[in-house]
Design a protein around this motif. Structure first.
Motif, PDB file in Angstrom:
ATOM      1  N   PRO A  12      29.226  64.369  18.770  1.00 21.33           N
ATOM      2  CA  PRO A  12      29.616  63.576  17.869  1.00 21.33           C
ATOM      3  C   PRO A  12      31.006  63.285  17.461  1.00 21.33           C
ATOM      4  N   GLY A  13      31.360  61.707  17.429  1.00 25.37           N
ATOM      5  CA  GLY A  13      32.480  61.540  17.276  1.00 25.37           C
ATOM      6  C   GLY A  13      33.304  61.884  15.520  1.00 25.37           C
ATOM      7  N   PRO A  14      34.398  61.739  15.436  1.00 25.83           N
ATOM      8  CA  PRO A  14      34.571  62.111  14.344  1.00 25.83           C
ATOM      9  C   PRO A  14      34.094  62.363  12.497  1.00 25.83           C
ATOM     10  N   GLY A  15      33.550  60.926  12.922  1.00 19.11           N
ATOM     11  CA  GLY A  15      33.237  60.361  11.315  1.00 19.11           C
ATOM     12  C   GLY A  15      31.625  60.231  11.579  1.00 19.11           C
ATOM     13  N   LEU A  16      30.881  61.060  12.010  1.00 13.89           N
ATOM     14  CA  LEU A  16      29.900  61.155  12.248  1.00 13.89           C
ATOM     15  C   LEU A  16      28.876  62.637  12.465  1.00 13.89           C
ATOM     16  N   VAL A  17      28.130  62.671  11.708  1.00 15.49           N
ATOM     17  CA  VAL A  17      27.333  63.961  11.802  1.00 15.49           C
ATOM     18  C   VAL A  17      25.974  63.894  12.053  1.00 15.49           C
ATOM     19  N   ARG A  18      25.813  64.639  13.349  1.00 15.56           N
ATOM     20  CA  ARG A  18      24.433  64.650  13.978  1.00 15.56           C
ATOM     21  C   ARG A  18      23.710  66.336  13.690  1.00 15.56           C
ATOM     22  N   LEU A  19      22.455  65.950  13.472  1.00 11.12           N
ATOM     23  CA  LEU A  19      21.572  66.798  12.398  1.00 11.12           C
ATOM     24  C   LEU A  19      20.258  67.060  13.651  1.00 11.12           C
ATOM     25  N   ALA A  20      20.171  68.657  14.457  1.00  9.91           N
ATOM     26  CA  ALA A  20      19.362  68.763  15.735  1.00  9.91           C
ATOM     27  C   ALA A  20      18.047  69.091  14.487  1.00  9.91           C
ATOM     28  N   ILE A  21      16.420  68.591  14.805  1.00  5.95           N
ATOM     29  CA  ILE A  21      15.854  69.107  14.763  1.00  5.95           C
ATOM     30  C   ILE A  21      14.651  69.347  15.023  1.00  5.95           C
ATOM     31  N   PRO A  22      13.569  69.825  15.318  1.00  4.46           N
ATOM     32  CA  PRO A  22      12.648  70.401  16.405  1.00  4.46           C
ATOM     33  C   PRO A  22      12.213  69.003  16.713  1.00  4.46           C
ATOM     34  N   ASN A  23      11.380  68.917  18.130  1.00  2.00           N
ATOM     35  CA  ASN A  23      10.890  67.815  18.675  1.00  2.00           C
ATOM     36  C   ASN A  23       9.543  68.545  18.816  1.00  2.00           C
ATOM     37  N   LYS A  24       8.996  69.648  18.188  1.00  2.00           N
ATOM     38  CA  LYS A  24       8.291  69.419  18.698  1.00  2.00           C
ATOM     39  C   LYS A  24       7.227  71.305  17.739  1.00  2.00           C
ATOM     40  N   GLY A  25       6.158  71.512  17.713  1.00  2.00           N
ATOM     41  CA  GLY A  25       6.558  73.019  17.006  1.00  2.00           C
ATOM     42  C   GLY A  25       5.763  72.951  15.520  1.00  2.00           C
ATOM     43  N   ARG A  26       5.414  73.922  15.040  1.00  2.00           N
ATOM     44  CA  ARG A  26       4.325  74.207  13.834  1.00  2.00           C
ATOM     45  C   ARG A  26       5.600  74.044  12.996  1.00  2.00           C
ATOM     46  N   ILE A  27       6.647  74.299  13.082  1.00  2.00           N
ATOM     47  CA  ILE A  27       7.786  73.596  11.492  1.00  2.00           C
ATOM     48  C   ILE A  27       8.044  71.874  11.934  1.00  2.00           C
ATOM     49  N   SER A  28       7.942  70.963  12.989  1.00  2.00           N
ATOM     50  CA  SER A  28       7.988  70.096  13.210  1.00  2.00           C
ATOM     51  C   SER A  28       7.580  68.402  11.879  1.00  2.00           C
ATOM     52  N   GLY A  29       6.604  69.444  11.411  1.00  2.00           N
ATOM     53  CA  GLY A  29       6.144  68.304  11.001  1.00  2.00           C
ATOM     54  C   GLY A  29       7.143  68.289   9.306  1.00  2.00           C
ATOM     55  N   PRO A  30       6.685  69.808   9.103  1.00  2.00           N
ATOM     56  CA  PRO A  30       6.950  69.990   8.175  1.00  2.00           C
ATOM     57  C   PRO A  30       8.222  69.256   7.766  1.00  2.00           C
ATOM     58  N   ILE A  31       9.418  69.011   8.279  1.00  2.00           N
ATOM     59  CA  ILE A  31      10.567  69.207   8.449  1.00  2.00           C
ATOM     60  C   ILE A  31      11.439  67.319   8.854  1.00  2.00           C
ATOM     61  N   ASN A  32      10.208  66.470   9.386  1.00  2.00           N
ATOM     62  CA  ASN A  32      10.279  65.053   9.462  1.00  2.00           C
ATOM     63  C   ASN A  32      10.013  64.721   8.274  1.00  2.00           C
ATOM     64  N   GLU A  33       9.048  65.737   7.248  1.00  2.00           N
ATOM     65  CA  GLU A  33       8.712  65.069   5.989  1.00  2.00           C
ATOM     66  C   GLU A  33       9.802  65.257   5.688  1.00  2.00           C
ATOM     67  N   LEU A  34       9.794  66.431   4.596  1.00  2.00           N
ATOM     68  CA  LEU A  34      11.674  66.508   4.570  1.00  2.00           C
ATOM     69  C   LEU A  34      12.379  65.472   4.662  1.00  2.00           C
ATOM     70  N   ILE A  35      13.346  64.896   5.887  1.00  2.00           N
ATOM     71  CA  ILE A  35      13.746  63.992   6.214  1.00  2.00           C
ATOM     72  C   ILE A  35      13.879  62.967   5.693  1.00  2.00           C
ATOM     73  N   GLU A  36      12.575  62.255   5.518  1.00  2.00           N
ATOM     74  CA  GLU A  36      12.079  61.004   5.092  1.00  2.00           C
ATOM     75  C   GLU A  36      12.043  61.042   3.799  1.00  2.00           C
ATOM     76  N   LYS A  37      11.559  62.573   2.943  1.00  2.00           N
ATOM     77  CA  LYS A  37      11.906  62.803   0.851  1.00  2.00           C
ATOM     78  C   LYS A  37      12.956  62.579   0.930  1.00  2.00           C
ATOM     79  N   SER A  38      14.566  62.962   1.504  1.00  2.00           N
ATOM     80  CA  SER A  38      15.954  63.287   1.381  1.00  2.00           C
ATOM     81  C   SER A  38      16.082  61.829   1.681  1.00  2.00           C
ATOM     82  N   GLY A  39      15.782  60.773   2.319  1.00  5.35           N
ATOM     83  CA  GLY A  39      15.843  59.276   2.055  1.00  5.35           C
ATOM     84  C   GLY A  39      17.237  59.016   3.581  1.00  5.35           C
ATOM     85  N   LEU A  40      17.103  60.350   4.370  1.00  3.01           N
ATOM     86  CA  LEU A  40      17.884  60.177   5.399  1.00  3.01           C
ATOM     87  C   LEU A  40      16.334  59.275   6.394  1.00  3.01           C
TER      88      LEU A  40
END
Length: 306
Positions: A12-40
């Motif tokens: 990623p470029g100097p002005g961009l933050v890239r966040l890697a999250i699971p594309n599947k698996g047991r923790i994928s759903g809760p992480i997606n929910e957390l991302i949405e609730k955080s405002g991202l």
């Protein structure tokens, strides 16, 4: 057999933050929910998910990856941040990543388990045995740390581990156990020993990202942390006669004590607000009523920022 390295992605470029999250698996759903609730919020939705997806923040994007690959993505600088299990970070040899935040979800324990009818009682009893696992590096280190017990490690994919003893492929397994060990009992397996406890964690690339992109990373951490802090909390609002205030304050817990404000009323009322644990609300309502509170409102809390 070592796991293949993830495919190369542009840094990623100097002005961009890239966040890697699971594309599947047991923790994928809760992480997606957390991302949405955080405002991202994901700007491109989830129905046509790409490898890299924009968010509502033009300076933050999401990279979807296998949980096991995320530590390497972060260590190599392909992603600035990553969310995955602590077990995955350890399986990758700890990688050159720094834990920034424990998300307090995805709690599980990596255990050594054998068939219920097995004679094995201790780790030492497995000398010469075949052990199936999705975590060969952790398993190898675990048996080496128990006096160098010699075992043959059989690497299997996720979800296939529990069946291997019954198929004659292995004598024991090293696998994650969660939800009270229900999956192990369903597959007629019992725990011999615990290897490690794992939760979902946020990790960062320490030499580059935490230095050059600290301000934006701190912003993301604060957003995620505020959602975690609010989990299981409720906001109580009520009116109280001033002469009953002392009794209500005795009943009412809170993060820093209740907030009390005057009410424009002829009834000599004050408004009392407090944050309480959701599990206590049922009992608190009756106690507050008896203490003199009325007009009680219970509100959900999405985020708490300190």
């Amino acid at each position: 057999m070592s796991k293949p390295s993830p495919p190369r992605q542009p840094v990623p470029g100097p002005g961009l933050v890239r966040l890697a999250i699971p594309n599947k698996g047991r923790i994928s759903g809760p992480i997606n929910e957390l991302i949405e609730k955080s405002g991202l919020h994901l700007a491109e939705g989830g129905s046509d998910r790409r490898l890299i997806t924009r968010t509502r923040d033009p300076n933050v994007e999401i990279l979807f990856a296998r949980p096991i690959d995320i530590p390497e993505y972060v260590a190599s600088g392909v992603a600035d941040l990553g969310i995955t299990g602590k077990d995955m970070v350890m399986e990758r040899g700890g990688s050159a990543v720094e834990q920034v935040l424990d998300l307090q979800t995805g709690k599980a324990t990596l255990v050594v388990a054998v068939p219920e009818e097995s004679d094995v009682e201790t780790v030492a009893d497995l000398a010469g045995a075949k052990v199936a696992t999705e975590f060969p590096a952790i398993t190898r280190a675990f048996f080496a740390g128990h006096g160098g017990v010699a075992v043959t490690i059989v690497t299997v994919g996720g979800g296939a581990c529990e069946a291997t003893p019954h198929l004659g492929i292995a004598d024991a397994i090293v696998d994650l156990s969660s939800s009270g060990g229900t999956t192990l009992r369903t597959n007629h397996l019992r725990v011999v020993d615990e290897v490690l406890a794992s939760t979902t964690i946020l990790v960062a690339n320490p030499p580059a990202s935490l230095t050059a992109k600290r301000e934006k990373i701190d912003e993301i951490v604060l957003a995620l942390e505020s959602v975690i802090r609010a989990k299981g909390q409720c906001y109580l609002m009520m009116n109280v006669h001033r002469n009953a205030l002392a009794d209500v304050r005795e009943v009412l817990p809170g993060l820093s004590g209740p907030t009390v404000m005057d009410v424009a009323s002829d009834e000599n009322l004050v408004a009392v607000h407090a944050v309480v644990k959701e599990e206590r609300v049922y009992q608190l309502i009756n106690q507050l009523k008896r203490a003199g509170a009325k007009d009680i409102l219970v509100m959900p809390i999405e985020r708490i920022i300190r």
